[in-house]
Design a protein around this motif. Structure first.
Motif, mmCIF file in Angstrom:
data_model
loop_
_atom_site.group_PDB
_atom_site.id
_atom_site.type_symbol
_atom_site.label_atom_id
_atom_site.label_comp_id
_atom_site.label_asym_id
_atom_site.label_seq_id
_atom_site.Cartn_x
_atom_site.Cartn_y
_atom_site.Cartn_z
ATOM 1 N N SER A 53 5.496 -0.736 12.374
ATOM 2 C CA SER A 53 4.268 -1.290 11.799
ATOM 3 C C SER A 53 3.206 -1.544 12.862
ATOM 4 N N LEU A 54 3.607 -1.523 14.143
ATOM 5 C CA LEU A 54 2.615 -1.674 15.211
ATOM 6 C C LEU A 54 1.739 -0.440 15.309
ATOM 7 N N LEU A 55 2.356 0.725 15.266
ATOM 8 C CA LEU A 55 1.596 1.969 15.254
ATOM 9 C C LEU A 55 2.289 2.918 14.281
ATOM 10 N N PRO A 56 1.813 2.955 13.046
ATOM 11 C CA PRO A 56 2.455 3.797 12.039
ATOM 12 C C PRO A 56 2.425 5.264 12.470
ATOM 13 N N PHE A 234 -1.019 -6.809 6.285
ATOM 14 C CA PHE A 234 -0.318 -6.188 7.395
ATOM 15 C C PHE A 234 0.096 -4.756 7.076
ATOM 16 N N MET A 236 -0.616 -1.623 8.126
ATOM 17 C CA MET A 236 -1.329 -0.888 9.162
ATOM 18 C C MET A 236 -1.438 0.604 8.859
ATOM 19 N N VAL A 239 -4.499 0.747 6.903
ATOM 20 C CA VAL A 239 -5.663 0.519 7.763
ATOM 21 C C VAL A 239 -6.015 1.813 8.486
ATOM 22 N N MET A 240 -4.998 2.465 9.048
ATOM 23 C CA MET A 240 -5.277 3.704 9.788
ATOM 24 C C MET A 240 -5.759 4.808 8.871
ATOM 25 N N ALA B 106 -14.121 -0.439 13.449
ATOM 26 C CA ALA B 106 -13.056 -0.225 12.465
ATOM 27 C C ALA B 106 -11.674 -0.385 13.092
ATOM 28 N N TRP B 107 -11.611 -0.284 14.433
ATOM 29 C CA TRP B 107 -10.309 -0.410 15.104
ATOM 30 C C TRP B 107 -9.861 -1.848 15.252
ATOM 31 N N PRO B 109 -8.651 -4.377 13.480
ATOM 32 C CA PRO B 109 -7.332 -4.894 13.064
ATOM 33 C C PRO B 109 -6.204 -4.381 13.951
ATOM 34 N N LEU B 110 -6.240 -3.088 14.265
ATOM 35 C CA LEU B 110 -5.190 -2.526 15.112
ATOM 36 C C LEU B 110 -5.295 -3.065 16.529
ATOM 37 N N LEU B 113 -3.763 -6.334 16.692
ATOM 38 C CA LEU B 113 -2.316 -6.196 16.629
ATOM 39 C C LEU B 113 -1.737 -5.804 17.984
ATOM 40 N N TRP B 114 -2.411 -4.880 18.657
ATOM 41 C CA TRP B 114 -1.882 -4.380 19.923
ATOM 42 C C TRP B 114 -2.152 -5.335 21.072
#
Lengths: 272, 260
Positions: A53-56, A234, A236, A239-240, B106-107, B109-110, B113-114
């Protein structure tokens, strides 16, 4: 092309064409390889990061995209397009109008330009808090920001285009007895059009960014808002997927305006 | 109209406008919900005097510069490689073009997270925004390097290192400087956007204020001070104006051959 190639017979041109085709094929392959490499790195990093879930993974994002496309994303895209269309047309009309006023009446120019120069460094983003205060969280926030952002590039470029008109052409038209209207339609508009279109493209670029930011922070619908929505869950991968959609739509919009530019200005290619 | 006279005219017109604004707000008694000039000055003075503005400004600027440098370090070599080597261009162009169309914000949220909410997420957004002007301009500049200079250097036995240093860098520098101006302007507006987006998050967690964007969010939701908000906006505008002016001056002194 080397001199040896000049004296080619019919068969040799065919060979030349084949080689041309081969080169084109190779360049396509290299381009595809670039994208494949990125996707590979992306999935590798995702795997190394331990938690999916950090980077799908690309597959997960594509799956999410399919789900989104089948369902609710249509409404978000529509909302974003409505914001963009409303804000962009307001901004472009204001920018064009002000530029025409400045170009036509020097007395007005003295007032308009300083105001524009003061406002221009204040990016649309900086208006977000005020916009939130004025409009509350609503569609007015992205529309206002888009309109504000879009005004400046088209204003600056149009004014520049009108000012750079060839004096010689203007004088020639005038001395040949052309009326004011005729000069505007046949000299001023064609002469300034390349700059106007460049301005329109730049405006669209900043309007697009303002749209995403405005929806993300202060909107209640649209793609930017939807990013925050899925972040709350959450999700992701979704989101991506939306980031992907934003990228593709932004690219398509720019390509469309570039096409328009080429179509309208076959006689005068502007550096973009 | 003479320059001098028009200048006087503009200044007096602006003064009249400001006075009318002040008068309208004060006379209608709407000081609570509408910003007005003297209120803006008072609020501005207050947040400058107690140091909150300067701390926030320093935080934002520090992240802008770091993100800008990361963008330059990644973007300039990539762009030059794309401009000089056709196969790198073929492989990288679709990737950069598609990434470029994504609004940096747009980045968020990610990035959160990172990298966490502390400010590194904003840094990511800034670097992302800054990298593309560098790539595009460096590639264009490298493509425009005079092929004959390259050939001459090669024929005279220069190695790749020397060619880069003696031919490519001097000829691409002016364009890269333009890229730096564009990148820094975009970086500055992205940091504010990122901090605003983050700020909405941070504020609910009751965490400390970190940058100018977060300061404005706090002003909006906690203090509800319209005048301070407008003052913050003016500061943002002033900073981007100063950035541009300084870089332009810098170009003229460092690269006199690029002056237009």
């Amino acid at each position: 092309m080397s001199p040896a190639n000049v004296k080619v017979t019919h068969g040799a041109t065919r060979a030349g064409r084949a080689r041309h085709l081969l080169l084109a094929l190779r360049s396509v392959l290299v381009s595809v390889a670039g994208i494949v490499a990125v996707v590979l790195i992306w999935s590798l990093v995702g795997r190394l990061l331990a938690h999916p879930s950090l980077l799908p993974s690309p597959v997960a994002v594509l799956g999410a995209l399919r789900v989104l496309l089948a369902g609710e994303i249509g409404a978000d895209i529509l909302a974003s397009i409505v914001h963009l269309a409303a804000g962009y047309s307001i901004g472009v009309v204001i920018g064009l109008l002000l530029a025409v006023l400045c170009a036509r009446f020097e007395n007005l120019d003295v007032f308009i330009e300083p105001v524009i120069e003061v406002l221009r460094p204040i990016s649309a983003i900086a208006w977000i808090p005020i916009a939130l205060l004025m409009f509350g969280v609503s569609e007015s926030v992205p529309i206002f920001l888009i309109a504000y952002a879009a005004t400046f590039p088209i204003f600056v470029n149009t004014l520049d285009g009108v000012r750079r008109l060839d004096r010689l052409l203007l004088n020639a038209a005038r001395s040949l007895g052309a009326s004011g209207n005729f000069i505007v339609t046949h000299v001023v508009i064609p002469g300034a059009l390349p700059y106007v279109l460049t301005g329109a493209r730049l405006s669209l670029g900043v309007a697009w960014m303002a749209m995403v930011a405005g929806e993300l922070v202060g909107g209640d619908a649209g793609l930017g808002w939807r990013i925050m929505w899925y972040q709350e869950f959450f999700a992701m991968d979704k989101v991506m997927a939306i980031i992907l959609v934003i990228g593709v739509l932004g690219f398509v919009a720019d390509a469309a305006l570039r096409g328009l530019q080429r179509r309208l200005l076959g006689w005068n290619p502007v550096e973009s | 109209m003479s320059r001098r006279r028009s200048k006087i005219l503009v200044v007096s017109a602006l003064a009249v406008l400001l006075l009318a604004w002040e008068g309208a707000v004060v006379l209608t008694g709407a000081q609570a919900s509408w910003p007005f000039p003297s209120g803006i000055i008072r609020s501005g003075f207050a947040i400058t005097a107690d140091g909150t503005l300067l701390v926030a400004l320093a935080g934002s600027l520090q992240r802008v510069i770091t993100g800008f440098l990361v963008g330059a370090l990644v973007g300039i070599p990539t762009g030059i490689a794309m401009g000089l080597l056709p196969w790198v261009n073929l492989a990288m162009r679709p990737v950069t073009e598609s990434l470029r169309s994504i609004a940096p914000i747009a980045w968020i949220p990610l990035a959160i997270l990172w990298l966490g909410v502390q400010g590194n997420a904003a840094l990511f957004v800034v670097a992302y925004a800054a990298v593309f002007p560098f790539i595009l301009n460096a590639a264009q500049a490298a493509r425009a390097v005079d092929r004959n200079h390259l050939r001459a250097a090669r024929a005279l036995g220069a190695g790749p290192g020397l060619i880069l240093r003696a031919v490519v860098v001097p000829s691409t520098l002016p364009t890269i400087f333009t890229a730096a101006r564009i990148a820094l302007a975009i970086a500055w507006s992205s940091i504010i956007a990122a901090e605003l987006a983050l700020g909405v998050k941070i504020e609910s967690g009751g965490r400390s204020v970190a940058g100018l964007g977060q300061l404005m969010v706090a002003t909006l939701y906690v203090k509800r001070d319209v005048n301070a908000l407008v003052f913050g906006m003016l500061v943002i505008g002033l900073v981007s104006f100063l950035i541009d002016a300084v870089l332009r001056r810098l170009r003229d002194t460092l690269l006199p051959w690029a002056r237009r």
